[in-house]
Design a protein around this motif. Structure first.
Motif, PDB file in Angstrom:
ATOM      1  N   LEU A  26       0.832  -1.200   0.000  1.00  0.00           N
ATOM      2  CA  LEU A  26       0.000   0.000   0.000  1.00  0.00           C
ATOM      3  C   LEU A  26       0.869   1.253   0.000  1.00  0.00           C
ATOM      4  N   LEU A  27       1.966   1.208   0.780  1.00  0.00           N
ATOM      5  CA  LEU A  27       2.887   2.334   0.798  1.00  0.00           C
ATOM      6  C   LEU A  27       3.462   2.570  -0.588  1.00  0.00           C
ATOM      7  N   TYR A  28       3.777   1.485  -1.262  1.00  0.00           N
ATOM      8  CA  TYR A  28       4.307   1.603  -2.623  1.00  0.00           C
ATOM      9  C   TYR A  28       3.296   2.299  -3.524  1.00  0.00           C
ATOM     10  N   GLU A  29       2.060   1.836  -3.460  1.00  0.00           N
ATOM     11  CA  GLU A  29       1.041   2.404  -4.342  1.00  0.00           C
ATOM     12  C   GLU A  29       0.820   3.889  -4.075  1.00  0.00           C
ATOM     13  N   HIS A  30       0.787   4.282  -2.783  1.00  0.00           N
ATOM     14  CA  HIS A  30       0.446   5.657  -2.457  1.00  0.00           C
ATOM     15  C   HIS A  30       1.659   6.591  -2.484  1.00  0.00           C
ATOM     16  N   PHE A  31       2.839   6.044  -2.222  1.00  0.00           N
ATOM     17  CA  PHE A  31       4.033   6.900  -2.183  1.00  0.00           C
ATOM     18  C   PHE A  31       4.785   6.887  -3.509  1.00  0.00           C
ATOM     19  N   VAL A  32       5.215   5.694  -3.941  1.00  0.00           N
ATOM     20  CA  VAL A  32       6.011   5.612  -5.168  1.00  0.00           C
ATOM     21  C   VAL A  32       5.159   5.920  -6.394  1.00  0.00           C
ATOM     22  N   ARG A  33       3.969   5.316  -6.453  1.00  0.00           N
ATOM     23  CA  ARG A  33       3.106   5.480  -7.623  1.00  0.00           C
ATOM     24  C   ARG A  33       2.095   6.611  -7.463  1.00  0.00           C
ATOM     25  N   GLY A  34       2.126   7.288  -6.307  1.00  0.00           N
ATOM     26  CA  GLY A  34       1.145   8.330  -6.029  1.00  0.00           C
ATOM     27  C   GLY A  34       1.349   9.588  -6.860  1.00  0.00           C
ATOM     28  N   THR A  35       0.437  10.523  -6.705  1.00  0.00           N
ATOM     29  CA  THR A  35       0.457  11.776  -7.471  1.00  0.00           C
ATOM     30  C   THR A  35       1.645  12.636  -7.075  1.00  0.00           C
ATOM     31  N   ILE A  36       2.289  13.226  -8.051  1.00  0.00           N
ATOM     32  CA  ILE A  36       3.386  14.162  -7.812  1.00  0.00           C
ATOM     33  C   ILE A  36       2.833  15.584  -7.877  1.00  0.00           C
ATOM     34  N   ASP A  37       3.251  16.430  -6.935  1.00  0.00           N
ATOM     35  CA  ASP A  37       2.780  17.811  -6.919  1.00  0.00           C
ATOM     36  C   ASP A  37       3.159  18.497  -8.236  1.00  0.00           C
ATOM     37  N   GLU A  38       2.173  19.044  -8.901  1.00  0.00           N
ATOM     38  CA  GLU A  38       2.397  19.617 -10.233  1.00  0.00           C
ATOM     39  C   GLU A  38       3.351  20.796 -10.194  1.00  0.00           C
ATOM     40  N   ALA A  39       3.264  21.622  -9.126  1.00  0.00           N
ATOM     41  CA  ALA A  39       4.148  22.782  -9.033  1.00  0.00           C
ATOM     42  C   ALA A  39       5.608  22.342  -8.890  1.00  0.00           C
ATOM     43  N   ASP A  40       5.837  21.297  -8.083  1.00  0.00           N
ATOM     44  CA  ASP A  40       7.201  20.792  -7.911  1.00  0.00           C
ATOM     45  C   ASP A  40       7.731  20.219  -9.222  1.00  0.00           C
ATOM     46  N   GLN A  41       6.870  19.486  -9.933  1.00  0.00           N
ATOM     47  CA  GLN A  41       7.304  18.895 -11.193  1.00  0.00           C
ATOM     48  C   GLN A  41       7.612  19.987 -12.210  1.00  0.00           C
ATOM     49  N   ARG A  42       6.800  21.048 -12.230  1.00  0.00           N
ATOM     50  CA  ARG A  42       7.015  22.143 -13.174  1.00  0.00           C
ATOM     51  C   ARG A  42       8.333  22.865 -12.877  1.00  0.00           C
ATOM     52  N   GLN A  43       8.618  23.063 -11.587  1.00  0.00           N
ATOM     53  CA  GLN A  43       9.845  23.746 -11.200  1.00  0.00           C
ATOM     54  C   GLN A  43      11.080  22.925 -11.592  1.00  0.00           C
ATOM     55  N   LEU A  44      11.048  21.606 -11.340  1.00  0.00           N
ATOM     56  CA  LEU A  44      12.176  20.759 -11.706  1.00  0.00           C
ATOM     57  C   LEU A  44      12.324  20.680 -13.228  1.00  0.00           C
ATOM     58  N   SER A  73      13.885   4.911  -4.359  1.00  0.00           N
ATOM     59  CA  SER A  73      15.081   4.655  -3.549  1.00  0.00           C
ATOM     60  C   SER A  73      14.749   4.726  -2.060  1.00  0.00           C
ATOM     61  N   ILE A  74      13.934   5.693  -1.683  1.00  0.00           N
ATOM     62  CA  ILE A  74      13.527   5.807  -0.278  1.00  0.00           C
ATOM     63  C   ILE A  74      12.710   4.597   0.138  1.00  0.00           C
ATOM     64  N   PHE A  75      11.792   4.191  -0.740  1.00  0.00           N
ATOM     65  CA  PHE A  75      10.935   3.052  -0.431  1.00  0.00           C
ATOM     66  C   PHE A  75      11.763   1.780  -0.249  1.00  0.00           C
ATOM     67  N   LEU A  76      12.741   1.562  -1.131  1.00  0.00           N
ATOM     68  CA  LEU A  76      13.568   0.345  -1.042  1.00  0.00           C
ATOM     69  C   LEU A  76      14.344   0.300   0.270  1.00  0.00           C
ATOM     70  N   LYS A  77      14.865   1.428   0.695  1.00  0.00           N
ATOM     71  CA  LYS A  77      15.590   1.459   1.969  1.00  0.00           C
ATOM     72  C   LYS A  77      14.672   1.081   3.115  1.00  0.00           C
ATOM     73  N   GLU A  78      13.426   1.548   3.084  1.00  0.00           N
ATOM     74  CA  GLU A  78      12.476   1.193   4.136  1.00  0.00           C
ATOM     75  C   GLU A  78      12.090  -0.278   4.058  1.00  0.00           C
ATOM     76  N   ALA A  79      11.911  -0.791   2.822  1.00  0.00           N
ATOM     77  CA  ALA A  79      11.520  -2.190   2.655  1.00  0.00           C
ATOM     78  C   ALA A  79      12.612  -3.132   3.137  1.00  0.00           C
ATOM     79  N   GLU A  80      13.865  -2.762   2.938  1.00  0.00           N
ATOM     80  CA  GLU A  80      14.976  -3.612   3.354  1.00  0.00           C
ATOM     81  C   GLU A  80      15.108  -3.707   4.863  1.00  0.00           C
ATOM     82  N   LYS A  81      14.487  -2.743   5.598  1.00  0.00           N
ATOM     83  CA  LYS A  81      14.522  -2.773   7.052  1.00  0.00           C
ATOM     84  C   LYS A  81      13.544  -3.790   7.642  1.00  0.00           C
ATOM     85  N   GLN A  82      12.585  -4.279   6.804  1.00  0.00           N
ATOM     86  CA  GLN A  82      11.561  -5.178   7.320  1.00  0.00           C
ATOM     87  C   GLN A  82      12.167  -6.516   7.717  1.00  0.00           C
TER      88      GLN A  82
END
Length: 364
Positions: free
Chosen positions: A305-323, A355-364
């Motif tokens: 569920l964390l993967y779906e909501h964090f990794v695959r979740g919506t990216i803030d449009e303003a942040d994406q536009r700035q990058l 990358s953040i998600f994988l580090k958390e998953a490896e702690k399980q």
């Protein structure tokens, strides 16, 4: 013939295609097959619940309940393959998490058909569920039916292998060896003499679906007293792949293993490193055997569920536009290609989250 009050299957409407499957799968050998089987059609379909693929002296009996479930195995593969392709088009990494709604629905339906099959229940085809079709269009039902017919042909040729190689039964040959021989017979019958790459790819997909169906209720690396493990059987038939066949063949085998894993309600596997499908398949084998590998990460439902909501979740449009603007400036502010920086920005955000998600998953 055995009969019961088993509800009618929609595959009844495809009977002539089902009867033709072992011949149509290798048309150049149709006459040879007919003669090898003493000019008698070897297939008998029976209306009864439960798993039923049985080779007798001159024919093979198959239950419609088994055919129904095999079709759903093909449908699951079709949906999973489409899901994987969609994810590859969206990002630079592949997850194969099977969480897309259409893929999850197909897996849930397939699980229902497997339960019906192994519990030998008389239950009708679910209302509103997809059904087989031979209409040539781009629907998942059509592709599933095409793969189903090839998968059925492989299973039947496996049983014909027993008829042609092991009748009368030679008890000096171990049962497991006879199964290897029947697998090899079916695979060679379909592939030998077939050079057209699209046809070979289709035959490999069908063979993988067949083995996935036959081993759906067993752990992938578990052997039984009479049969090799599902993973080893897949690996063996894939040895017949030419360099041109390898990517689609190993992709199909991997999708089949992941489908079975999901159908049995196990934890989810995520792909943490890239590679071609042959490399991914062998890495998955090491993961299943709990050997050292860096490609696959096993996570539980909560992490999924964390993967779906964090990794695959919506990216803030303003942040994406700035990058995207920063990336455009770094490229020298070229004209006419703003979408390049926009999609590159999305990929960078998702890679960072991954990358953040994988580090958390490896702690399980």
């Amino acid at each position: 013939m055995l009969e019961s009050h088993m509800p009618s299957s929609p595959l009844v409407d495809l009977e002539r295609y089902i009867y033709a499957a072992p011949f149509a799968s290798a048309p150049a050998k149709a006459k040879e097959l007919w003669e090898a089987l003493s000019h008698e059609h070897p297939l008998v379909m029976v209306h009864q619940p439960g798993f039923w693929f049985r080779a007798y002296e001159k024919h093979v009996e198959v239950s419609y309940a088994s055919l129904d479930t095999l079709w759903w195995a093909a449908y699951c593969y079709t949906m999973l393959s489409a899901n994987r392709t969609s994810q590859q088009q969206q990002t630079e990494f592949t997850s194969l998490i099977l969480e897309a709604p259409a893929a999850r629905d197909a897996i849930d339906r397939y699980r229902w058909f497997l339960h019906r099959l192994h519990e030998e229940r008389d239950a009708p085809w679910p209302a509103g569920a997809p059904k087989p079709t031979i209409i040539e269009d781009d629907s998942p039902e059509h592709y599933a039916t095409e793969f189903f017919l090839v998968a059925l042909a492989w299973v039947l040729h496996h049983e014909f292998g027993h008829l042609l190689l092991h009748r009368p039964i030679d008890t000096s040959i171990p049962t497991k060896v006879r199964e290897w021989q029947a697998d090899a017979h079916a695979t060679r019958w379909l592939l030998d003499g077939t050079a057209d790459p699209p046809v070979r790819r289709k035959l490999f997909v069908g063979a993988c679906i067949a083995l996935g169906f036959l081993g759906a209720r067993r752990p992938p690396t578990e052997e039984s007293y009479t049969h090799p493990s599902p993973y080893d059987r897949l690996e063996c038939i894939l040895q017949n792949a030419t360099p041109e066949d390898e990517e689609p063949a190993y992709a199909a085998a991997l999708d089949v293993l992941l489908t079975n894993w999901a159908v049995n309600g196990n934890d989810t596997w995520l792909q943490a490193d890239d590679g071609n499908f042959k490399e991914l398949f062998f890495a998955f084998g090491r993961a299943l055997r709990k050997e050292t590998q860096d490609t696959w990460v096993r996570i539980d439902a909560q992490a999924g569920l964390l993967y779906e909501h964090f990794v695959r979740g919506t990216i803030d449009e303003a942040d994406q536009r700035q990058l995207a603007y920063i990336l455009w400036e770094e490229r020298g502010r070229p004209l006419g290609s703003p979408e390049h920086d926009w999609y590159q920005a999305e990929r960078m955000f998702r890679q960072c989250r991954w990358s953040i998600f994988l580090k958390e998953a490896e702690k399980q």
